[in-house]
Design a protein around this motif. Sequence first.
Motif, short mmCIF file in Angstrom:
data_model
loop_
_atom_site.label_atom_id
_atom_site.label_comp_id
_atom_site.label_asym_id
_atom_site.label_seq_id
_atom_site.Cartn_x
_atom_site.Cartn_y
_atom_site.Cartn_z
N ARG A 116 7.54 -26.64 -15.67
CA ARG A 116 7.69 -26.05 -14.33
C ARG A 116 6.71 -26.69 -13.35
O ARG A 116 7.07 -27.04 -12.22
CB ARG A 116 7.48 -24.54 -14.43
N ARG A 117 5.47 -26.87 -13.80
CA ARG A 117 4.47 -27.50 -12.94
C ARG A 117 4.83 -28.96 -12.66
O ARG A 117 4.67 -29.45 -11.53
CB ARG A 117 3.09 -27.44 -13.61
N ARG A 118 5.35 -29.64 -13.70
CA ARG A 118 5.76 -31.04 -13.50
C ARG A 118 6.88 -31.11 -12.48
O ARG A 118 6.89 -31.98 -11.61
CB ARG A 118 6.20 -31.63 -14.84
N GLN A 119 7.85 -30.22 -12.56
CA GLN A 119 8.95 -30.20 -11.59
C GLN A 119 8.45 -29.89 -10.19
O GLN A 119 8.95 -30.44 -9.20
CB GLN A 119 10.01 -29.18 -12.03
N GLU A 120 7.45 -29.03 -10.09
CA GLU A 120 6.86 -28.73 -8.78
C GLU A 120 6.21 -29.98 -8.19
O GLU A 120 6.37 -30.27 -7.00
CB GLU A 120 5.83 -27.60 -8.91
N ILE A 121 5.49 -30.73 -9.03
CA ILE A 121 4.86 -31.97 -8.56
C ILE A 121 5.91 -32.98 -8.14
O ILE A 121 5.80 -33.61 -7.08
CB ILE A 121 3.95 -32.56 -9.66
N GLY A 147 -3.93 -34.90 -18.10
CA GLY A 147 -4.55 -35.59 -16.97
C GLY A 147 -3.63 -36.54 -16.25
O GLY A 147 -3.92 -36.96 -15.12
N PHE A 148 -2.51 -36.91 -16.88
CA PHE A 148 -1.55 -37.82 -16.27
C PHE A 148 -0.43 -37.08 -15.55
O PHE A 148 0.49 -37.71 -15.04
CB PHE A 148 -0.96 -38.75 -17.35
N ASP A 149 -0.50 -35.75 -15.54
CA ASP A 149 0.51 -34.93 -14.87
C ASP A 149 -0.11 -34.19 -13.70
O ASP A 149 0.00 -32.97 -13.59
CB ASP A 149 1.12 -33.92 -15.86
N ALA A 161 -2.40 -35.43 -7.40
CA ALA A 161 -3.26 -36.42 -6.75
C ALA A 161 -3.07 -37.80 -7.37
O ALA A 161 -2.94 -38.81 -6.66
CB ALA A 161 -4.72 -35.98 -6.82
N LEU A 162 -3.07 -37.87 -8.70
CA LEU A 162 -2.91 -39.16 -9.36
C LEU A 162 -1.52 -39.73 -9.10
O LEU A 162 -1.37 -40.94 -8.84
CB LEU A 162 -3.13 -39.00 -10.87
N ALA A 163 -0.50 -38.89 -9.15
CA ALA A 163 0.87 -39.37 -8.90
C ALA A 163 1.01 -39.92 -7.48
O ALA A 163 1.66 -40.95 -7.27
CB ALA A 163 1.85 -38.23 -9.13
N CYS A 192 5.58 -38.48 -18.60
CA CYS A 192 4.69 -37.72 -17.73
C CYS A 192 4.99 -38.13 -16.29
O CYS A 192 5.71 -39.11 -16.04
CB CYS A 192 3.22 -37.97 -18.09
N VAL A 193 4.43 -37.41 -15.32
CA VAL A 193 4.70 -37.70 -13.91
C VAL A 193 4.25 -39.11 -13.55
O VAL A 193 4.88 -39.82 -12.77
CB VAL A 193 4.02 -36.65 -13.01
N LEU A 194 3.11 -39.54 -14.14
CA LEU A 194 2.61 -40.89 -13.87
C LEU A 194 3.64 -41.94 -14.26
O LEU A 194 3.85 -42.92 -13.52
CB LEU A 194 1.30 -41.11 -14.65
#
Length: 441
Positions: A122-127, A237-239, A242-244, A265-267
């Motif tokens: 869910r957090r990944r989809q939000e990002i 840390g890769f999700d 800010a990093l994305a 991961c999002v990265l």
Amino acid sequence: MQATLTLYELNNLVHEVISRELSREYWVEAELSEARESRGHCYMELIQKDQFGATPVARASAKCWHSQWMLIQPHFERVTGQRIHAGMKVRLKVYAQFHEAYGFSWIVTDIDPDFTLGDQARRRQEIIGQLKQKGVFDLQKELQLPLFCLNIAVVSSETAAGYGDFCQQLRESGFAFNVHLFPAIMQGEQVEESIIKALEQIYELQGNQDSQFSILNSQFDAVVIIRGGGATADMSGFDTLALAENVAQFPLPIITGIGHDRDECVLDMVSFQRVKTPTAAAAFLIDHAQQVLDRINDCEQRIAHTALAQLSALNAQFSTLSSRIPALFSLMKTRQEARLEQTGQRLASIIEKRMERERGRCSIFNVQLSMQASHLVNAQRHRLELLQQRAVSLDPRLLLKRGYSITTLNGHLVRKASDLKAGDEIETRLEQGTVKSIIKE
């Protein structure tokens, strides 16, 4: 007077009440504000935040004893792919425990990894949604690797085995890769901050070509973020947003080789190219260089083939032209000789006509010149006669014959008496002879 209890008696009373009234286990959702291991036990601090803010509305301590933690931890990390850490949302199975000496705490008997996995998704989809809303999610995909992608900036742990494998594979490829390492922490809570700092360093060097650290004073062609040999439990840390954002908006193509087989991961999603391992990242770069080399070799062969075909065609044309030259030369010679003869005849005719015309003009000019010369001679003769008559009439001797005289002073005519002074010797010329006189007054 009401009876007074000792602290132990009071705590023992609480213990009995809690044991009697809260004897069963409960599933509870909470966020971890702290999670640490000590002597095989796991100690956690649980909080619940206000849904409209970040202020905690509930707090509690929880413990998972060594015997239970040895069973829970491996299963949780295998399913979720990460360790339990602060900031993570968890679903715990707990029962209440109150100890007279250590106070109240919740004892954890199980943790639901599917809940945490769902929260992560869910957090990944939000990002991902935030990145797409800002229009930066696909920016890396719009970039292109340079044809000669040889200057590589690497973000990795300096001691990571994957980094060594990456460099070795590039060295053995036979291509002239230049690798510059920007050390970063690739595990734990400092992953985001460390990688962002490394990217900022690369960006600064990219914009400063005169820097002493710049490789051959040339730009980097691509960035590789690799993580080899690390635990799959340290992927959180890769999700991060800010990093994305930093990776998505970076001006160079970024290749990620985080080293895991689970979902991206999002990265990985926002990078230019995602591969599984550092060696796969090296293989990707080598394959790109090989494709460019193959294209160059193919172009070289095509150029050589085209050149040979052109030379063959030109040689054939030259041979054909060479065989036709004698006949063409003879024909051209005959044509040119005929043209020269015609041109000579035309030129002779034109010259003859021009000569005849000029002779006529010369005859006319001769007659006109004779007439003008005769007229000019007569006019000048008449003019001379007139001048002669004037000269005769102006002869001083005629004036002397008439009784006039001419007086001079030092050879100059005397016209006025005022021009003379006492002592001047004047000469008076008469018709016959001259008289010299001295002026007295």
